[in-house]
Design an enzyme around this catalytic site. Structure first.
Site, PDB file in Angstrom:
ATOM      1  N   TYR A  33       0.375  14.852  -1.399  1.00  0.00           N
ATOM      2  CA  TYR A  33      -0.307  14.558  -0.135  1.00  0.00           C
ATOM      3  C   TYR A  33      -1.272  13.390  -0.331  1.00  0.00           C
ATOM      4  O   TYR A  33      -1.952  13.294  -1.356  1.00  0.00           O
ATOM      5  CB  TYR A  33      -1.062  15.790   0.364  1.00  0.00           C
ATOM      6  CG  TYR A  33      -0.128  16.813   0.986  1.00  0.00           C
ATOM      7  CD1 TYR A  33       0.359  16.617   2.271  1.00  0.00           C
ATOM      8  CD2 TYR A  33       0.287  17.938   0.289  1.00  0.00           C
ATOM      9  CE1 TYR A  33       1.232  17.535   2.856  1.00  0.00           C
ATOM     10  CE2 TYR A  33       1.164  18.858   0.856  1.00  0.00           C
ATOM     11  CZ  TYR A  33       1.630  18.642   2.147  1.00  0.00           C
ATOM     12  OH  TYR A  33       2.497  19.530   2.727  1.00  0.00           O
TER      13      TYR A  33
ATOM     14  N   ASN B  73       8.114  28.381  -3.236  1.00  0.00           N
ATOM     15  CA  ASN B  73       7.325  27.196  -2.909  1.00  0.00           C
ATOM     16  C   ASN B  73       5.980  27.262  -3.630  1.00  0.00           C
ATOM     17  O   ASN B  73       5.360  28.336  -3.677  1.00  0.00           O
ATOM     18  CB  ASN B  73       7.090  27.151  -1.390  1.00  0.00           C
ATOM     19  CG  ASN B  73       6.077  26.087  -0.986  1.00  0.00           C
ATOM     20  OD1 ASN B  73       6.367  24.900  -1.024  1.00  0.00           O
ATOM     21  ND2 ASN B  73       4.865  26.510  -0.614  1.00  0.00           N
ATOM     22  N   GLU B  74       5.551  26.137  -4.163  1.00  0.00           N
ATOM     23  CA  GLU B  74       4.234  26.049  -4.826  1.00  0.00           C
ATOM     24  C   GLU B  74       3.944  27.339  -5.590  1.00  0.00           C
ATOM     25  O   GLU B  74       2.924  28.020  -5.354  1.00  0.00           O
ATOM     26  CB  GLU B  74       3.129  25.712  -3.807  1.00  0.00           C
ATOM     27  CG  GLU B  74       3.334  24.327  -3.213  1.00  0.00           C
ATOM     28  CD  GLU B  74       2.145  23.749  -2.456  1.00  0.00           C
ATOM     29  OE1 GLU B  74       1.150  24.466  -2.216  1.00  0.00           O
ATOM     30  OE2 GLU B  74       2.214  22.553  -2.106  1.00  0.00           O
TER      31      GLU B  74
ATOM     32  N   GLU C 129       7.369  17.816   0.116  1.00  0.00           N
ATOM     33  CA  GLU C 129       6.193  17.738   0.999  1.00  0.00           C
ATOM     34  C   GLU C 129       5.440  16.467   0.668  1.00  0.00           C
ATOM     35  O   GLU C 129       5.004  16.281  -0.474  1.00  0.00           O
ATOM     36  CB  GLU C 129       5.270  18.952   0.819  1.00  0.00           C
ATOM     37  CG  GLU C 129       5.871  20.225   1.369  1.00  0.00           C
ATOM     38  CD  GLU C 129       4.926  21.432   1.295  1.00  0.00           C
ATOM     39  OE1 GLU C 129       3.691  21.247   1.352  1.00  0.00           O
ATOM     40  OE2 GLU C 129       5.441  22.555   1.170  1.00  0.00           O
TER      41      GLU C 129
ATOM     42  N   GLU D   7       7.392  24.167   9.272  1.00  0.00           N
ATOM     43  CA  GLU D   7       6.895  25.453   8.769  1.00  0.00           C
ATOM     44  C   GLU D   7       6.392  26.301   9.928  1.00  0.00           C
ATOM     45  O   GLU D   7       6.007  25.772  10.984  1.00  0.00           O
ATOM     46  CB  GLU D   7       5.760  25.188   7.769  1.00  0.00           C
ATOM     47  CG  GLU D   7       5.178  26.461   7.163  1.00  0.00           C
ATOM     48  CD  GLU D   7       4.291  26.202   5.952  1.00  0.00           C
ATOM     49  OE1 GLU D   7       3.930  25.029   5.711  1.00  0.00           O
ATOM     50  OE2 GLU D   7       3.964  27.178   5.249  1.00  0.00           O
TER      51      GLU D   7
HETATM   52  O1  AHR Z   1       2.332  21.625   4.492  1.00  0.00           O
HETATM   53  C1  AHR Z   1       1.270  22.519   4.482  1.00  0.00           C
HETATM   54  C2  AHR Z   1       1.191  23.318   3.193  1.00  0.00           C
HETATM   55  O2  AHR Z   1       0.902  22.464   2.128  1.00  0.00           O
HETATM   56  C3  AHR Z   1       2.455  24.014   2.741  1.00  0.00           C
HETATM   57  O3  AHR Z   1       2.626  25.248   3.358  1.00  0.00           O
HETATM   58  C4  AHR Z   1       2.228  24.190   1.289  1.00  0.00           C
HETATM   59  O4  AHR Z   1       3.426  24.212   0.559  1.00  0.00           O
HETATM   60  C5  AHR Z   1       1.339  23.018   0.901  1.00  0.00           C
HETATM   61  O5  AHR Z   1       0.258  23.409   0.171  1.00  0.00           O
END
Ligand code: AHR
Length: 504
Positions: A252, A175-176, A308, A28
């Site tokens: 995450y 995205n998101e 991600e 990114e």
């Molecule tokens: O990877 C960092 C960020 O995490 C990304 O930009 C976003 O999609 C997510 O919240």
């Protein structure tokens, strides 16, 4: 202290082919991932080719990285691709409002990204802008990249020095969307995704897998709405073509208190085990999404993509809080090992992308000026690359040491296996913080000899590599033997091991 674990693998009973794209990556415009990471510019004293840093390319080529996602992330929904084409000196500056609020010069744009993919030998996964873009803008980006004739966008690409269209297999529709991508409801976004995807055409023989921006972790309702909107679309049922071919989700790992709340190191045993449990919970999350998808798409036409994943710790002291630069330890490597064991189980999971490749979150490489360090996570990708496109071998863990995290049992051994070309690869993550483990694997169905066995660990789970000790955590030979069809290895605490077998 030594514990023991026992597993069974049927070497002659193969499952699905493990999609190589689950070993995908993500770069990114964030912190030092692109600028001062992949991109140093043609005038840099750091060895580069056309501005792209060569030591990073060389390191990543050794991983056989199958695909690279770009330009975000949250950044994708603020990115206007026309800002990043044409002569570099004419490109406008932009503010990166998501990440550090820094100003970027757009010197790394579409052509540079495609050049990077070529250098890496990776497929391009381009993530389009839904949040602040238009359908036409996205449609024209696809045309610019992939159309071969004399269409307006193909001509523009030629004016910028590229004659042939590129091959772009993967396309992200925002995205998101539930957050930085526009704070939309699932219902609103799903309609938008359908509309945007409709205008991302397949030009020539380029075939796009269009990926709808998916759920946060186990938000199964988001997946439900995406699947319902996709499969109940009038034109889609009438003509049998789906506007998007995959839905994503993001996951995450942290130690239970949320992203960005605890340090990469040091950490207590309790935090360590919580992290392992959080990583192992990926299995439940994937099963949940797949169950929802199965109910709308029982034949598996739509892929699940985790574009991600990885650990998210506090930034290192003294670094820009918006740059998400964190250290990478043996603990992070084990998170990767656990994730891959889970990813290997699910055929519907067609892609996964670790966040992020260089200098951001759970990175493969960390740079410091002209120096570069391979992280423990890098080594897991390297040791595991033989699973790419191999046939899964079902492994049964019949006995393993375990602990309890918040009342939930956690096996301290995680493993997976695959086979390709008369060889097999077994990966073993051993999560105990302090004990060795004797792992025996009953190899059934074929005779096997050990070709090579390696182990990755450190003096503690918090060990990491830096420019002063770049190989502190690096793969070392592991003693392994097969006798009477039983593979035996003794693996140290907090270790990741791979055993490569010749099958006869
Ligand atoms: O990877 C960092 C960020 O995490 C990304 O930009 C976003 O999609 C997510 O919240």
């Amino acid at each position: 202290m030594t514990s023991s674990a026992r597993a069974i693998i049927d070497l002659d009973v193969t499952g699905h082919t493990i999609n190589r794209h689950i070993y995908g990556h993500f770069a990114e415009h964030l912190g030092r991932c692109i600028y001062d990471g992949f991109w140093v510019g043609e005038d840099s004293p750091i060895p580069n080719e056309r501005g792209i840093r060569l030591d990073i390319v060389e390191a990543l080529r050794a991983l056989d990285i199958p695909n690279l996602r770009w330009p975000g992330g949250c950044f994708a929904d603020t990115y206007h691709w026309r800002d990043g084409i044409g002569p570099r000196e004419d490109r406008p500056q932009i503010a990166n409002t998501n990440w550090g609020d820094v100003v970027e010069n757009n010197h790394f744009g579409t052509h540079e990204f495609m050049d990077l993919c070529d250098m890496l030998g990776a497929d391009a996964y381009v993530n389009g802008n839904v949040g602040s873009g238009t359908v036409q803008e996205m449609s024209e980006w696809v045309e610019y990249l992939t159309r071969g004739d004399d269409s307006p966008m193909a001509r523009l690409r030629r004016q910028n020095g590229r004659d042939e269209p590129w091959r772009v297999p993967f396309w992200g529709i925002g995205n998101e969307a539930w957050g930085c991508g526009g704070n939309m409801s699932a219902e609103y976004y799903a309609e938008e995704a359908r509309r945007y995807a409709t205008f991302c055409h397949n030009h020539g023989d380029n075939r796009l897998t269009r990926i709808a921006a998916g759920a946060h972790e186990d938000d199964l309702d988001w997946t439900r709405v995406l699947m319902k909107t996709l499969t109940e679309c009038h034109g889609c049922t009438l003509y049998g073509n789906l506007p998007y071919q995959a839905v994503s989700f993001h996951y995450y790992t942290h130690s239970g208190s949320g992203i960005n709340t605890e340090d990469a190191l040091p950490f207590s045993d309790d935090q360590y085990y919580r992290t392992m449990a959080y990583a192992a919970d990926m299995d439940r999350v994937i099963r949940g999404h797949i169950a929802v998808m199965d109910s709308y798409d029982p034949t598996g036409r739509v892929g699940l993509v985790c574009d991600e994943w990885g650990t998210w710790w506090n930034v290192e002291e003294g670094t820009n809080p918006g740059f998400l630069f964190q250290q990478n330890t043996v603990r992070d490597a084990l998170v990767a090992g656990i994730h891959f064991d889970i990813f290997h189980r699910y055929e519907r999971l067609t892609m996964a992308n670790i966040a992020q490749t260089v200098n951001v979150l759970q990175a493969m490489v960390l740079t410091d000026g002209d120096r570069m360090v391979l992280t423990p996570t890098y080594h897991v990708f390297e040791m595991n690359k033989g699973h790419q496109d191999a046939r899964r071998l079902v492994s049964h863990l019949v006995e393993a040491p375990s602990t309890t995290v918040e009342g939930t049992p956690l096996d301290l051994v995680s493993l997976s296996a695959s086979t390709k070309d008369d060889s097999a690869l077994i990966s073993v993550s051993h999560l105990s913080a302090d004990a060795d483990c004797t792992v025996t694997v009953d190899l059934r169905g074929r005779r096997a000899d050990v070709r090579r066995a390696r182990v990755l660990t450190g003096g503690s789970a918090a060990d990491f590599n830096d420019v002063d000790a770049p190989d502190r955590v690096s793969p070392q030979p592991l003693e392994a033997r097969v006798e009477d069809g039983i593979l035996t290895v003794v693996v140290p605490p907090h270790s990741f091991s791979t055993i490569e077998l010749d099958l006869v």
